[in-house]
Motif scaffolding. Structure first.
Motif: not given
Length: 107
Positions: A32-48, A50-56
């Motif tokens: 469960v932790c592994a799935a959550v971590s992977t999803a969160v990392k995927f979202a952060e990497r995509t936003i910052n 791939v899309l070039g945004e500057h999420a903190k």
């Protein structure tokens, strides 16, 4: 239990905070932790990256906590919101499968 809070400001997901270990299994073997971590990392990497945004992003290893805060306005707002909505849906499905180990809230 892992607790994920999505921050909603006037219908816009402005970020999230994910904290705690699920307790499904020992650290290092917890799917469960592994799935959550992977999803969160995927979202952060995509936003910052791939899309070039500057999420903190703030990480507190001691508390097993990660917080992501979007800028007030994003150039790729539709894409960013699609990623955040996809993350929320993914984590909600995980919650439905493992309700004793993950909680997802919209605040």
């Amino acid at each position: 239990m892992t607790r994920v809070e999505f921050f909603n400001q006037n219908g816009r997901i402005s970020g999230f905070c994910c904290a705690g270990h699920s307790g499904y299994a020992e650290e290092g073997s917890d799917i469960v932790c592994a799935a959550v971590s992977t999803a969160v990392k995927f979202a952060e990497r995509t936003i910052n990256d791939v899309l070039g945004e500057h999420a903190k992003t703030r990480v507190n290893e001691d508390e097993a906590r990660i917080t992501l805060t979007l800028p007030a306005a994003c150039e790729e707002e539709d894409a960013v919101q699609a990623v955040m909505t996809g993350l929320m849906l993914t984590l909600c499905e995980l919650r439905d499968d493992y309700p004793e180990f993950i909680e997802v809230l919209e605040v």
